[in-house]
Design a protein around this motif. Structure first.
Motif, PDB file in Angstrom:
ATOM      1  N   GLN A 102       9.227  13.253   9.625  1.00 42.40           N
ATOM      2  CA  GLN A 102       9.584  14.145   8.925  1.00 42.40           C
ATOM      3  C   GLN A 102      11.513  13.991   9.150  1.00 42.40           C
ATOM      4  O   GLN A 102      12.281  14.262   8.047  1.00 42.40           O
ATOM      5  N   LYS A 103      11.948  13.037  10.118  1.00 38.34           N
ATOM      6  CA  LYS A 103      13.318  12.538  10.199  1.00 38.34           C
ATOM      7  C   LYS A 103      13.280  11.387  11.075  1.00 38.34           C
ATOM      8  O   LYS A 103      12.714  11.233  12.057  1.00 38.34           O
ATOM      9  N   HIS A 120       7.252  13.433   3.449  1.00 38.12           N
ATOM     10  CA  HIS A 120       8.615  13.229   3.645  1.00 38.12           C
ATOM     11  C   HIS A 120       9.141  11.745   3.925  1.00 38.12           C
ATOM     12  O   HIS A 120      10.150  11.404   3.339  1.00 38.12           O
ATOM     13  N   GLN A 124      15.707  11.257  -0.111  1.00 37.16           N
ATOM     14  CA  GLN A 124      15.040  12.191  -0.049  1.00 37.16           C
ATOM     15  C   GLN A 124      15.687  13.563   0.858  1.00 37.16           C
ATOM     16  O   GLN A 124      16.059  14.476   0.394  1.00 37.16           O
ATOM     17  N   GLU A 125      16.473  12.685   1.931  1.00 38.26           N
ATOM     18  CA  GLU A 125      17.375  13.693   2.895  1.00 38.26           C
ATOM     19  C   GLU A 125      18.492  14.193   2.027  1.00 38.26           C
ATOM     20  O   GLU A 125      19.070  15.195   2.257  1.00 38.26           O
ATOM     21  N   GLN A 173      13.641   7.373   2.519  1.00 40.69           N
ATOM     22  CA  GLN A 173      13.877   8.494   3.329  1.00 40.69           C
ATOM     23  C   GLN A 173      15.283   8.984   3.214  1.00 40.69           C
ATOM     24  O   GLN A 173      15.294  10.010   3.337  1.00 40.69           O
TER      25      GLN A 173
END
Length: 327
Positions: free
Chosen positions: A256-257, A316, A325-326, A322
């Motif tokens: 997710q992160k 995610h 997307q954030e 990554q």
């Protein structure tokens, strides 16, 4: 004081070697200058003295950055090396300016063919050899930092250029400075030969301007890299590497992160993974601990903040995407 000397043992070794080598080179150039009175040799002497002072500061800064956190500075001193290097580029910038200015002066008022020709050539040749020795040491350290690769011999040269972006800040400065110094010494030798044996007596002036521009490149490159380091820049390449390492775990449904932040020579990782909703808290904790240990084995990573969440069935993590997307 005892702690200070203990920290010095952990300082950047290429920077210390470069400082010692440049001090020796400066001494040789000083002797040559006092014998010949050659203005170009005086400029080279100032260059070597500046490099010596510069690399001493870098060595001390890299050592002090290893100091443990205190109550007053709970985040530690990892970014201190970036601050020292920002100060170091001021010295290099002054050298670059003086080198260009001296070159312009020689073009406007070209000197006649120099006496003590072989002494000047010999000193600059010895300087080039010594500088290239330090440069090769820095190259070996940079190449040694390449994950999963073992290089030796001439492969070290190409590998160091390939991996320069991931080098330690202090090692990168030594690499760039000695690359310029070695190349500059060779350019100076060629210019002296041309200025001595041809009517083109202002060749040394043009050589000085070329070397000065190379130094300005070093100033710009080091300034940008370390300004980002002081602010805390993301290491996208390591994010990609750690992301692949984590997602390979069969229990991890998604990431997710993931964020990897550079602080000096250290890397700090923040990670949030998703597990099957039916997984027990005890089992999740066990897997998180195992993942954390794996990440801490990655070279340069000093701490990991890791947490978990249940799988929300929304993808995610995608390798290489990554951060997009954030954002």
């Amino acid at each position: 004081m005892r702690e200070f000397f203990r920290l010095l043992k952990e300082g950047n070794k290429p920077a210390l070697l470069a400082a010692i080598m440049n001090a020796a080179i400066a001494l040789i150039k000083a002797i040559a200058y006092f014998i010949t009175g050659n203005v170009a040799m005086f400029a080279e002497l100032m260059h070597s003295l500046g490099d010596t002072a510069n690399q001493v500061f870098v060595f001390i800064g890299s050592a002090l950055s290893k100091k443990a956190p205190t109550e007053r500075f709970p985040e530690g001193f990892a970014r201190l090396v970036n601050l020292v290097l920002l100060g170091a580029v001021i010295i290099v910038g002054i050298l670059a300016y003086e080198t260009v200015k001296e070159g312009i002066h020689h073009i406007i008022e070209p000197a006649e063919a120099k006496s003590w020709f072989w002494l000047n050539i010999g000193v600059l040749g010895a300087a080039a050899i010594l500088e290239s020795t330090v440069l090769y040491k820095a190259m070996k350290e940079i190449a040694a930092g390449m994950e999963g690769e073992h290089v030796k011999g001439l492969q070290v040269v190409t590998a160091s250029f390939k991996n320069i972006g991931n080098a330690k800040p202090a090692t990168k400065l030594v690499f760039l400075e000695d690359l310029v110094a070695t190349t500059g010494a060779l350019i100076a030798i060629i210019s002296i030969v041309i200025g001595t044996y041809t009517p083109f007596h202002n060749a040394e002036g043009y050589a000085s301007i070329i070397i000065g521009c190379m130094l300005f490149y070093v100033v710009g490159r080091i300034f940008l890299d370390n300004a980002a380091g002081v602010l805390g820049v993301a290491d996208e390449e390591m994010e990609e590497s750690i992301g692949k390492l984590v997602i390979e775990d069969p229990h991890v449904r998604d990431i997710q992160k993931l964020m990897v932040v550079k602080e000096g020579e250290e890397r700090h990782v923040e990670l949030k993974v998703e597990f099957d909703p039916s997984m027990s808290i005890a089992r999740a904790s066990e897997i998180l601990e195992r993942i954390e240990k794996k990440i801490l084995l990655v070279k340069g990573v000093t701490d990991v903040i890791i947490e978990s969440d249940i799988d929300d069935n929304i993808p995610h993590w995608k390798a290489g995407n990554q951060r997009n997307q954030e954002e």
